[in-house]
Write a protein that holds these residues in place. Structure first.
Motif, PDB file in Angstrom:
ATOM      1  N   TRP A 112      -1.779  13.123  -9.201  1.00 20.51           N
ATOM      2  CA  TRP A 112      -1.736  14.555  -8.889  1.00 20.51           C
ATOM      3  C   TRP A 112      -1.509  15.358 -10.168  1.00 20.51           C
ATOM      4  CZ3 TRP A 112      -2.749  16.749  -4.196  1.00 20.51           C
ATOM      5  CH2 TRP A 112      -2.477  18.109  -4.070  1.00 20.51           C
ATOM      6  N   THR A 113      -0.508  14.927 -10.945  1.00 22.94           N
ATOM      7  CA  THR A 113      -0.197  15.616 -12.212  1.00 22.94           C
ATOM      8  C   THR A 113      -1.404  15.560 -13.144  1.00 22.94           C
ATOM      9  OG1 THR A 113       2.035  14.782 -11.931  1.00 22.94           O
ATOM     10  CG2 THR A 113       1.531  15.726 -14.063  1.00 22.94           C
ATOM     11  N   LEU A 114      -2.018  14.400 -13.215  1.00 27.38           N
ATOM     12  CA  LEU A 114      -3.155  14.225 -14.117  1.00 27.38           C
ATOM     13  C   LEU A 114      -4.316  15.138 -13.733  1.00 27.38           C
ATOM     14  CD1 LEU A 114      -4.009  12.200 -16.441  1.00 27.38           C
ATOM     15  CD2 LEU A 114      -5.222  10.952 -14.662  1.00 27.38           C
ATOM     16  N   VAL A 171       0.843  -1.200   0.000  1.00 24.93           N
ATOM     17  CA  VAL A 171       0.000   0.000   0.000  1.00 24.93           C
ATOM     18  C   VAL A 171       0.882   1.255   0.000  1.00 24.93           C
ATOM     19  CG1 VAL A 171      -1.657   1.350   1.362  1.00 24.93           C
ATOM     20  CG2 VAL A 171      -1.982  -1.116   1.094  1.00 24.93           C
ATOM     21  N   LEU A 172       1.935   1.245   0.841  1.00 19.40           N
ATOM     22  CA  LEU A 172       2.828   2.416   0.912  1.00 19.40           C
ATOM     23  C   LEU A 172       3.514   2.664  -0.429  1.00 19.40           C
ATOM     24  CD1 LEU A 172       4.428   1.896   4.454  1.00 19.40           C
ATOM     25  CD2 LEU A 172       2.646   3.513   3.786  1.00 19.40           C
ATOM     26  N   VAL A 173       4.007   1.569  -1.041  1.00 19.36           N
ATOM     27  CA  VAL A 173       4.670   1.719  -2.345  1.00 19.36           C
ATOM     28  C   VAL A 173       3.664   2.219  -3.374  1.00 19.36           C
ATOM     29  CG1 VAL A 173       5.776   0.451  -4.238  1.00 19.36           C
ATOM     30  CG2 VAL A 173       6.474   0.014  -1.883  1.00 19.36           C
ATOM     31  N   GLY A 174       2.452   1.668  -3.332  1.00 19.46           N
ATOM     32  CA  GLY A 174       1.401   2.096  -4.267  1.00 19.46           C
ATOM     33  C   GLY A 174       1.120   3.579  -4.135  1.00 19.46           C
ATOM     34  N   VAL A 175       1.028   4.072  -2.899  1.00 16.58           N
ATOM     35  CA  VAL A 175       0.773   5.508  -2.679  1.00 16.58           C
ATOM     36  C   VAL A 175       1.920   6.332  -3.283  1.00 16.58           C
ATOM     37  CG1 VAL A 175       0.651   7.299  -0.892  1.00 16.58           C
ATOM     38  CG2 VAL A 175      -0.714   5.204  -0.665  1.00 16.58           C
ATOM     39  N   CYS A 176       3.180   5.906  -2.982  1.00 16.05           N
ATOM     40  CA  CYS A 176       4.351   6.658  -3.492  1.00 16.05           C
ATOM     41  C   CYS A 176       4.394   6.661  -5.019  1.00 16.05           C
ATOM     42  CB  CYS A 176       5.652   6.060  -2.950  1.00 16.05           C
ATOM     43  SG  CYS A 176       5.824   6.245  -1.187  1.00 16.05           S
TER      44      CYS A 176
END
Ligand SMILES: Nc1ncnc2c1ncn2[C@@H]1O[C@H](COP(=O)(O)OP(=O)(O)OP(=O)(O)O)[C@@H](O)[C@H]1O
Length: 138
Positions: free
Chosen positions: A132-134, A120-125
């Motif tokens: 965000w960019t999108l 989950v942490l890796v997925g968030v990163c």
């Protein structure tokens, strides 16, 4: 009447080295298939992994980001597979309730949870910056 003990395991000798090599693959695929068939959690991990790969393709993750995603997915899959190994070994060694059997199974389940939290942490990163960019950059 005495319960009959199963005969000791004797591997069938292969005729040549290639035969032994290929048989090893067959056993390994049979193990993978067993985990997928019997462990609902494994099917959930695979489904989430496939969704993450699809999302990665849509969001245009870099090759390095994909590598990180694959490493994380394999961590979760192997944790679930070893959890299954421990469950089977514990059930074999201690079919009755035993406090050590409980600890062994709980620790193995904890390892899966730790790997899932890592995922989950890796997925968030990985995904949040792309999302965000999108969403917010013009
Ligand atoms: N032989 C045992 N002695 C003591 N406690 C046990 C024993 N077997 C299971 N338990 C307890 O029950 C919990 C669930 O065990 P179980 O074998 O059902 O695993 P599970 O997580 O439900 O498996 P699965 O991944 O197949 O759903 C273990 O985490 C442990 O706390």
């Amino acid at each position: 009447m005495q319960p009959s003990t199963p005969p000791p395991y004797r591997p069938t000798p292969e005729k040549n080295a290639w035969g032994a090599f290929l048989v090893g693959f067959r056993y390994a695929f049979s193990g993978i298939s067993h985990v997928i068939r019997t462990q609902r959690n494994m099917r959930v991990h695979i489904a989430i992994g496939l969704i993450a790969v699809l999302a990665g393709l849509l969001l245009g993750l870099s090759p390095l980001e994909f590598a990180l995603l694959f490493v994380t997915m394999i961590c979760v899959f192997t944790a679930e597979m070893f959890n299954t190994v421990f469950e089977l070994c514990v059930d074999l060694a201690s079919p009755q309730y035993h406090p050590l059997a409980k600890v062994a199974k709980d620790v193995a389940a904890g390892a899966v949870l730790v790997s899932a939290i890592l995922a989950v942490l890796v997925g968030v990163c990985l995904f949040v910056p792309h999302l965000w960019t999108l969403l917010f950059s013009r």
